[in-house]
Design a protein around this motif. Sequence first.
Motif, PDB file in Angstrom:
ATOM      1  N   ARG A   1     -15.957  -2.348  -6.566  1.00  0.00           N
ATOM      2  CA  ARG A   1     -16.392  -0.972  -6.832  1.00  0.00           C
ATOM      3  C   ARG A   1     -16.164  -0.576  -8.279  1.00  0.00           C
ATOM      4  O   ARG A   1     -16.972   0.120  -8.898  1.00  0.00           O
TER       5      ARG A   1
ATOM      6  N   LYS B   1      -8.188  -7.766   1.013  1.00  0.00           N
ATOM      7  CA  LYS B   1      -9.586  -7.339   1.176  1.00  0.00           C
ATOM      8  C   LYS B   1      -9.842  -6.043   0.404  1.00  0.00           C
ATOM      9  O   LYS B   1     -10.876  -5.868  -0.240  1.00  0.00           O
TER      10      LYS B   1
ATOM     11  N   GLN C   1     -12.428  -5.167  -2.668  1.00  0.00           N
ATOM     12  CA  GLN C   1     -13.367  -4.053  -2.611  1.00  0.00           C
ATOM     13  C   GLN C   1     -13.211  -3.122  -3.810  1.00  0.00           C
ATOM     14  O   GLN C   1     -14.198  -2.644  -4.385  1.00  0.00           O
TER      15      GLN C   1
END
Length: 623
Positions: A422, A414, A418
């Motif tokens: 980003r 996860k 992310q």
Amino acid sequence: MVRYCLLLTALLLWTAGAYAEPSGVAQLCRKVDASVPAQRASLLDFTCYLPVPESAPYWNAQTIHELPDALTWRPAAGHELAFTQSEDYYWVRINIHNGGASPGFWYLKLDYAPLDHVEFHLDTPSEHRTIQTGDRKPFLSREIDYRYYLLPISLREGETAEVSIRLHSGGALNLPLALVTPDELVSSSNQLTLTHGLFYGALLIFAIFNLLLFVSSGTTYYFYNAFYMAGLGMFLFAMGGFAYQYLWPSNPQLANTAIPISMALCALSMNLFGRSFLELFNRKTFTSRLLTAQSVAGVTLLVLSPYLSYTIAIKTIAIVTLTVICNLFFIGIMRWRAGLTHAKWYVISWSTMVLGTISYALAAFGYLPDFLTHEIVMQAAIGSQVILLNYAMVQRWRELNLKLLEVEYSAKQKLERQVLERTAQLRKTMNQLEQANRQLEALSTRDELTGLFNRRYLDSRLQQLARESQRTGHPVALVLVDADHFKQINDRFGHGFGDSCLQSIAQVLERNTCRPRDVAARYGGEEFALILPDTDESGALRVSQAVLEDMRDTMIEAPDGSNHSLTLSAGIAILKPGEALSSTFERADQALYRAKAGGRDRAELAEPPIRSDATTKRTENAQ
């Protein structure tokens, strides 16, 4: 007959008494010698003032001669005049003497923009002049296009001018007066223009940067920070007189409401930013409810400020704004102590804002003198706050990255998604910034009026072509083009028509420079240049003659409806191998001068460059 003589004598005595200067005023308001720089610098030592309550029967006196002689004028005694908010009228008086041996010209400068009513009365042996201005009148009432108030004073040697100023305002009265020469005015104006340009430019860049970050990342406090900096910049822009001068010079009502409106925007935006940045999302806490109440107050004042009187609006909004600033400062301390590490930089940045705002507010409301100094202090405080706030946001970004690393142990997959998302957002943002920088770079090489390349691009491109010519031996032609009798056009029809003529010249140049590598540029007022790579003298002469002929055939409509044509003069120089660019420019300029001297509307070829002895010797050895 005797009765008529007595009546005439009484009338003469009354007239003399009415215009005689009261002895007390003469003692207090000593003459300042404008020809002596030291006395000009201490103008407030020669200044006196008189407060006139609105309840006084003489409150509406139009000149100082209509004021009762028994009134006591007060000396400024070297202190800057600053008065708190009141309904009183104020008179200021200065006697200015030219003790020099020649005529002189000066400006009396009042460096405080938000004044409702300002009346200058100038009495000299040769004239009486009255200027009625202030931000309750259109900006053009000031006669001089300047954000502050200027009174031009011209005196022959030995003459004395009596200057009186009648002032009234719904806000505080700050009266930073100065007597300056035109050179001093230009110098100080240039310095302030540079300072303000850097300040507002940096503020705008930070606001745009935060807005871009919001668009790319969707993080709310970036938007609130951009909103806050825009509102703060507009408030200072209005307080400094720039907004009235440049944005709405014909709208005095907007000039007065802009200050409370922008101040309300500041209070609202800083409250929203503080709530988002300090992560106060739990609406059940007292702190959250307080911030909600402050947001409601900010919106309410924003809506009501155009309808309230300036006096009530500015006091109310100032109190609310100071309350918001102080509350956010203490809330930041609480969040810092609660373990929110990036709140530390928020508190540090907000502490500079608290000190700067209190100082500025006390000066703006007349409790402290030297408003201009406090304005600079406020700008320095804002600059520090903006830098520290952005650093605080960097720290928060760093904290988020650390948290992401901690989460990696329990949810590695996860976290990787992310991080990738980003990173993509960051790349998108950097690409947008790079594109924006490229667009800005393109804009910086273009002349705003004509759309041609500017002098900066011309110099850079000419250097590139000079190096290329040195390698290949191919000629590069430089053509300098100048509009004939352009000053007469401006004097006759105005600068607006002059700008139209410059645009027409630009269109002609673009039409006649068809090759991809040809360059047409504007490098002066009515001065243009062409760079023609791989072009010898005959080719450059053909292009120049085509430009001159095209310009003669181009008709331009003047403001009065008549059609006019322009003529151009051109000077041509061919860049020689090893020749300095400055020499090429000089030869082209001399050729242009010959074209002007030879009757204009013609093109002249430059003389070949004079070779030095060393160059001649190298050539002979080569042969």
